[in-house]
Write a protein that holds these residues in place. Structure first.
Motif, short mmCIF file in Angstrom:
data_model
loop_
_atom_site.label_atom_id
_atom_site.label_comp_id
_atom_site.label_asym_id
_atom_site.label_seq_id
_atom_site.Cartn_x
_atom_site.Cartn_y
_atom_site.Cartn_z
N ASP A 43 38.86 40.30 42.52
CA ASP A 43 37.19 40.44 42.40
C ASP A 43 37.37 39.20 43.36
O ASP A 43 35.91 39.33 44.15
CB ASP A 43 37.01 39.96 41.20
CG ASP A 43 36.71 41.50 40.22
OD1 ASP A 43 38.11 41.26 39.81
OD2 ASP A 43 35.74 42.48 40.45
N GLU A 101 29.86 40.45 40.37
CA GLU A 101 32.03 40.28 40.50
C GLU A 101 31.43 38.93 40.46
O GLU A 101 33.11 37.89 39.78
CB GLU A 101 31.72 40.25 42.14
CG GLU A 101 31.55 41.75 42.38
CD GLU A 101 32.56 42.47 42.21
OE1 GLU A 101 33.43 42.36 40.45
OE2 GLU A 101 32.59 43.48 42.06
N LYS A 118 33.43 43.68 31.62
CA LYS A 118 33.88 44.17 33.34
C LYS A 118 33.45 45.72 33.90
O LYS A 118 33.81 45.98 34.90
CB LYS A 118 34.79 43.77 33.35
CG LYS A 118 35.57 43.13 34.70
CD LYS A 118 36.76 42.72 34.64
CE LYS A 118 36.77 42.16 36.12
NZ LYS A 118 37.57 43.82 37.41
FE LIG Z 1 34.50 43.10 39.61
#
Ligand SMILES: [Fe+2]
Ligand SMILES: [Fe+2]
Length: 333
Positions: A147, A176, A89
């Protein structure tokens, strides 16, 4: 005769220049009205270019500064699986920064200029990253809420009128959505764990909720640039509407997780078909934007240090490129 053009009096020449500009302006507006894309070599108003450079570079800075609060937990992730997910991530966020710096570069600003603006504190980035990640639950909450809010903000940008930005956003939004789901899943596991784990999740939600609502920016009544950005097809949905959509989407998710959202005024309004919610502390938001958040100094110092520490890599890459070029020139001669 072609020489006649040289004899035109400046006052007579002016309307011809103006009409050429008007033609370009009309073409630009036509593309916007047709929902077409403006590409780097197309003519565009100086203010459109400036607005995009500011927005895209600010977005790029947010991605790379956003790596820091979570990067802080990579060495302390509770399992190999969580560590691998978190590394992926954080690496994605670095990649988002790179796509976005490249998109901004197509507008004629260099990466060095943009980074200099960040490092000297002239450029802004999303203020949400000026808060600390105190526990492991913060990492899950950032995925789920931060996010999640970013996706809500960024999906309309896939339709932005500036081609390179819109195309970068398509890929970013896909990644995302993975970020959001991994956060939610990690919290779900904790909520099925011990009372201490559940309390840790609730505490993290309490600390991040209001800050996430502020991520959408000031109320529409205080956003003077929004109207122009809307006319240019840069911004599609207003700050307040995005915030409302985020709240409406998140309330059932919080219920599924078993956490409460820290707002006594949060309730469904049958008439509006939306949730009502309490007031956001904009003084705190502006104080953080203006450098007084708990981690502003630390974040900036970390970025500057990373830039300074990487100087030898940039110098070596440049020396290598120069050597390659010299060799190619010699071979071609
Ligand atoms: Fe992100
Ligand atoms: Fe990102």
């Amino acid at each position: 005769m072609y020489t006649q053009a040289l004899d035109i009096h400046p006052q007579l020449a002016t309307p011809r220049v103006a009409s050429a500009d008007e033609h370009k302006q009309a073409q630009f507006e036509d593309t916007i009205n047709r929902e077409g894309k403006i590409e780097p070599r197309d003519w565009m108003p100086a203010h459109y270019r400036k607005t995009l450079v500011r927005q895209i570079s600010q977005h790029a800075h947010s991605e790379i500064v956003g790596m820091l609060p979570e990067g802080n937990w990579i060495s302390r992730a509770p399992s190999l699986k969580r560590k691998a997910i978190l590394i992926a991530k954080v690496q994605d966020e670095g990649g988002h920064g790179l796509y976005l710096y490249s998109a901004a570069e197509t507008l004629g600003t260099s990466r060095d200029q943009m980074l200099k603006a960040l490092h000297t504190g002239r450029a802004k980035y999303s203020s949400i990253f000026n808060y600390p990640t105190l526990t492991w639950a913060d990492v899950g909450v950032i995925g789920w809420l931060v996010d999640g809010a970013a996706i809500m903000n960024q999906i309309p940008l896939c339709r932005c009128s500036y081609g390179p930005y819109a195309r970068a956003m398509v890929r970013i939004c896909k990644e995302e959505s993975f970020h959001q789901r991994q956060g939610f899943e990690s919290l779900m596991v904790m909520m099925q764990g011990t009372p201490e784990q559940q309390a840790m999740v609730q505490d993290a939600v309490n600390r991040w909720w209001w800050k996430c609502l502020a991520m959408f920016g000031p109320p529409d009544s205080d956003s003077p640039n929004s109207e122009q950005s809307k006319r240019w097809g840069i911004k599609r949905i207003s700050n307040d509407d995005l915030r409302q959509s985020f709240i409406d989407a998140t309330v059932p998710q919080a219920k599924a997780l078993g956490v409460s959202l820290p707002d006594p005024d949060l309730k469904w309004n049958e008439e509006r078909q939306h949730h009502d919610y309490g007031s956001i502390d904009w003084d705190e938001f502006w104080a953080t934007v203006n450098g007084k958040g708990p981690c502003n100094k630390e974040r900036l110092a970390t970025r500057v240090k990373a830039w300074d520490d990487g100087a030898w890599v940039r110098e070596a890459a440049l020396a290598h490129a120069n050597k390659q070029q010299a060799r190619q020139t010699k071979e071609a001669a």
